[in-house]
Design a protein around this motif. Structure first.
Motif, PDB file in Angstrom:
ATOM      1  N   ARG A   1      61.482 -87.601  62.328  1.00 22.46           N
ATOM      2  CA  ARG A   1      62.298 -88.308  63.534  1.00 22.46           C
ATOM      3  C   ARG A   1      63.607 -89.142  64.241  1.00 22.46           C
ATOM      4  O   ARG A   1      64.506 -89.588  64.130  1.00 22.46           O
ATOM      5  N   CYS A   2      63.752 -90.503  62.959  1.00 27.97           N
ATOM      6  CA  CYS A   2      64.019 -91.867  62.765  1.00 27.97           C
ATOM      7  C   CYS A   2      65.848 -91.523  61.404  1.00 27.97           C
ATOM      8  O   CYS A   2      66.570 -92.309  62.258  1.00 27.97           O
ATOM      9  N   SER A   3      65.824 -90.091  60.634  1.00 26.82           N
ATOM     10  CA  SER A   3      67.038 -89.730  60.112  1.00 26.82           C
ATOM     11  C   SER A   3      67.549 -89.043  60.820  1.00 26.82           C
ATOM     12  O   SER A   3      66.945 -87.585  61.144  1.00 26.82           O
ATOM     13  N   LYS A   4      68.919 -89.280  61.078  1.00 26.66           N
ATOM     14  CA  LYS A   4      69.741 -88.472  61.895  1.00 26.66           C
ATOM     15  C   LYS A   4      70.676 -87.613  61.104  1.00 26.66           C
ATOM     16  O   LYS A   4      70.550 -86.042  60.536  1.00 26.66           O
ATOM     17  N   LYS A   5      70.275 -88.072  59.501  1.00 27.93           N
ATOM     18  CA  LYS A   5      71.058 -86.852  58.057  1.00 27.93           C
ATOM     19  C   LYS A   5      69.706 -87.049  56.501  1.00 27.93           C
ATOM     20  O   LYS A   5      69.808 -85.718  56.572  1.00 27.93           O
TER      21      LYS A   5
ATOM     22  N   ASP B   1      65.478 -91.705  68.260  1.00 28.36           N
ATOM     23  CA  ASP B   1      65.556 -90.928  67.430  1.00 28.36           C
ATOM     24  C   ASP B   1      67.042 -90.402  66.945  1.00 28.36           C
ATOM     25  O   ASP B   1      67.814 -91.513  67.220  1.00 28.36           O
ATOM     26  N   ASN B   2      67.669 -90.479  65.513  1.00 19.44           N
ATOM     27  CA  ASN B   2      68.172 -90.228  64.408  1.00 19.44           C
ATOM     28  C   ASN B   2      69.205 -91.400  64.404  1.00 19.44           C
ATOM     29  O   ASN B   2      70.299 -91.813  64.205  1.00 19.44           O
ATOM     30  N   TYR B   3      68.276 -92.649  64.359  1.00 21.58           N
ATOM     31  CA  TYR B   3      68.933 -94.346  64.163  1.00 21.58           C
ATOM     32  C   TYR B   3      70.012 -94.431  62.775  1.00 21.58           C
ATOM     33  O   TYR B   3      71.055 -94.545  62.665  1.00 21.58           O
TER      34      TYR B   3
ATOM     35  N   ASP C   1      71.160 -93.150  58.858  1.00 20.59           N
ATOM     36  CA  ASP C   1      71.861 -92.059  58.631  1.00 20.59           C
ATOM     37  C   ASP C   1      71.144 -91.616  56.970  1.00 20.59           C
ATOM     38  O   ASP C   1      70.948 -90.115  56.729  1.00 20.59           O
TER      39      ASP C   1
ATOM     40  N   LYS D   1      68.509 -82.981  57.139  1.00 16.46           N
ATOM     41  CA  LYS D   1      68.351 -82.228  58.305  1.00 16.46           C
ATOM     42  C   LYS D   1      69.353 -81.149  58.449  1.00 16.46           C
ATOM     43  O   LYS D   1      70.549 -81.600  58.568  1.00 16.46           O
TER      44      LYS D   1
END
Length: 217
Positions: A146-150, A117-119, A121, A216
């Protein structure tokens, strides 16, 4: 390890049709730029600069459905150094070795991205959401979110209103036009629309693509 096929679309793109698509659409950087100039009157680098120009060059970026990595090479030439790609078609992953250097491209499914999760940018697609059946939008997009932090970006066919199915080289049920940015926003309220740019086709006045940026909260 073999990738588990989840749906009709994945089976289709894992077949010889997907291999033929890869051979038909693999270009070197010069031809890649020429394709965008001929199609939209502007290079993809210019399109990307409008959306990603302020992003740090060491930002961790993932492209889902990267094929042979042409779009990632374009980002690399812009100065981005931390690039990853996921591609379902094993043949395309093998071909990517001819087109890319120092880019992490692996075989995998957009419905089950092999990352925490959030791996990243930023997670992006280029002409990939258009090949996901409407009933599967949530499952595919949820992995991207899910995989994006921003940030999330997409460059996809655009149409206002309802999703429209398009015959694709004699095949039904494998290509759709939609306002994918709005679908993201409606499906995931924690996303804000930062930018939407529209690119009509020079070659076909009935077609238009949209490059969008979501953030996000």
């Amino acid at each position: 390890m073999a990738i588990e096929i989840k749906n009709t679309q994945e089976n289709f793109w894992s077949s010889d049709f997907g291999k033929e698509y890869t051979d038909r659409n693999s270009r070197d950087t010069r031809d890649w730029d020429k394709f965008y100039l001929d199609t939209y009157g502007v290079t993809k680098t210019t399109i990307n600069e409008k959306i990603l120009g302020n992003l740090p060059k060491d930002a961790k970026i993932l492209e889902v459905g990267c094929n042979t990595g042409m779009q990632l090479v374009g980002l690399q030439k812009m100065g981005f150094t931390n690039l990853y790609g996921v591609e379902l078609q094993p043949y395309a992953v093998e071909q990517a070795k001819k087109y890319t250097q120092n880019i992490n491209i692996i075989q995998g499914s957009g419905f089950e991205l092999p990352f925490k999760d959030n791996y990243f940018d930023l997670v992006c697609t280029n002409g990939v959401l258009i090949h996901i059946a409407p009933e599967n939008h949530h499952g595919f997009m949820s992995e991207i979110v899910r995989c994006s932090k921003k940030y999330i970006t997409g460059f996809e066919y655009f149409i206002e209103g309802d999703v429209e199915s398009v015959n694709y080289r004699g095949n039904e049920g494998f290509l759709w036009k939609a306002d994918f940015c709005s679908i993201y926003k409606k499906t995931f309220p924690n996303l804000d629309v930062i930018q939407k740019d529209f690119y009509p086709y020079i070659t076909d006045k009935n077609l238009i693509d949209c490059m969008f940026l979501l953030e996000k909260k």
